[in-house]
Design an enzyme around this catalytic site. Sequence first.
Site, short mmCIF file in Angstrom:
data_model
loop_
_atom_site.label_atom_id
_atom_site.label_comp_id
_atom_site.label_asym_id
_atom_site.label_seq_id
_atom_site.Cartn_x
_atom_site.Cartn_y
_atom_site.Cartn_z
N PRO A 151 1.79 -7.25 7.50
CA PRO A 151 0.65 -6.77 8.30
C PRO A 151 0.70 -5.33 8.79
CG PRO A 151 2.11 -8.07 9.67
CD PRO A 151 2.74 -8.05 8.31
N CYS A 152 1.73 -4.57 8.45
CA CYS A 152 1.86 -3.32 9.21
C CYS A 152 0.79 -2.28 8.93
CB CYS A 152 3.26 -2.72 9.12
SG CYS A 152 3.71 -2.10 7.52
N GLY A 153 0.05 -2.40 7.83
CA GLY A 153 -1.02 -1.42 7.62
C GLY A 153 -2.38 -1.90 8.08
#
Lengths: 360, 229
Positions: free
Chosen positions: B178-180
């Site tokens: 999910p980091c972007g």
Amino acid sequence: MMEAQKYVWEGAIPLQIHLHESEVTTLPPPLPALILAPRIGYLPLLIPHIKPHFNSTLPPGVDTVWFEYKGLPLKWYIPTGVLFDLLCVEPERPWNLTVHFRGYPGNILIPCEGEDSVKWSFINSLKEASYIINGNCKNVMNMSQPDQVELWHSVFNAGNLEAYLKVSSKLKLGTAGHEYSANLNSGSFVSRQSTGDTDATGQVKTGRVPVRLYVWGVSEDFDDLEDAPQIDSWDKISYINRPVEIHGEEGKCFTLLDAVKSLLPEHFQYKSLTNEESSKEEGEDEQKVPSEEGGENLSEDVESCYPSDNAEVKLVRIQGIEPKLEIPFSWVVHNLMNPEHFLHICVCLKVSQVKIPSDG
Amino acid sequence: MDISSWDGTISLAEFHVAARALVEKWKRVSSASPPWSWVSCPKQPWVASHEVEGYLSLENIILVSIKEEHDELLSFPQKEETSCSDKEESIDIATLVQSQSDRDEICYYDLHIVYSASYRVPVLYFRVYYSDGEPLEFEDIKKHLPAHSAKTLLDSKWTFITQEEHPYLKRPWYKLHPCGTGEWMKLLFQGDVSLARNGAAIEVYLISWLSFVGQVVGLRIPYEMLNQL
């Protein structure tokens, strides 16, 4: 402030590792391997030291190494110290573990291909911590190759705190509430202003702090740790991976208890094992619970749907110690966090009814 | 919602609103296809009773291979509307697919959408398995993904797949990292004037998110889902 971090970094658990009997092909069976495992490290990183010990007795096949404690497969991505604090309520020294080189339980444990898997998991956690603290993972993603190597090696060897601090300070992961309250008057704690420490960022009053909470409940009370029931299934542990939100309030110190309470529901009361705080109140959960830290910390919703789910904190353990709950949370985070910038907290609650979630 | 200052993330409460909206709209728009459902999680007694925890689930589905239709895919992240030209086809999600794995069989997907408190965005968890329940090896999953997706997996900084423990089921699942997400959700919303102006933006958050993320696994979103109704 370096001292507490040093203790954490140098903390280690003596392990006595037995090869599972199904994998012993020689007589006499091999003696268990004795090894000192860094608290901040991970079990798979010990394999190169353990394998030679058992090599000659293993059955033919490919190694798929996993560890187990009293039948419970150990999650390799949880730091060794946390596993110990959680599963060994009464600390066992040495800690007796069983190692398997075959038959990886792939339906329970995610695969581990040695050091790379652990490093990947570590970096991912570091990214997550960075996101929680700064709102993005840029600092971690933009680390230079040499810095990445340096960072990983300092953790892998758990030897070089200075090297770790040097690299990690570039990540600018100073957390919220990084100022130690001058109002603290607890005799056992020395209050210090943050000085020129490289990762002190001064007064940050609000923000989010990466925390991983491991909560387990007991229905029977116990006074001595050795009477605490053994955790025999991961289903008995609630893993709460949720940041603690700090809303800086002037004149108020956000304590460890405040942090734990913010992650768990408001309607529980704290009673220490030594009966230091006796804010315990006989009776029903519908009442507001008086607390040493100020009843105003409890929020509105004390009415609950479960008449009997009053929970009582029996144990809060971080890096093998049970800190006083009134210690400022920022101190706890700064000194007791793991290298990936998460604070791992093991909490034991006594509840009137422990429900194990069924698969239905 | 003021898009310019928004960071693309949502709160847990907003996730619940968005999840409800997704479930309802999906049912309305494509009643023929398997529905998304909300799964509530059993709680330990110490979890606050007013807290709802759960996830969205779409299980046992067969996904269309988008190999042949790669030019219709979203490019990251400039265009934000899927140009799904085939309305009739888009409704029927459960279509037979040409299996790319060594076992020449149909593969089934379980998709779960779980809220991440750390990243403050939804996260896609998924498993892929054969009809006998046996899970696919990651190499086979990659072969099974739309070709466009498999390539971008390696190239893109926006999406990559890791294997992690499902936060509720406690078993190994694949997860789209999910980091972007916050960043590209913000871009998605900024680029679409009607979305940005529309006060009901939170209700389309998950739908928009899914239209992007679903492409990694080959989940087609009915065109009507993206209409502002």
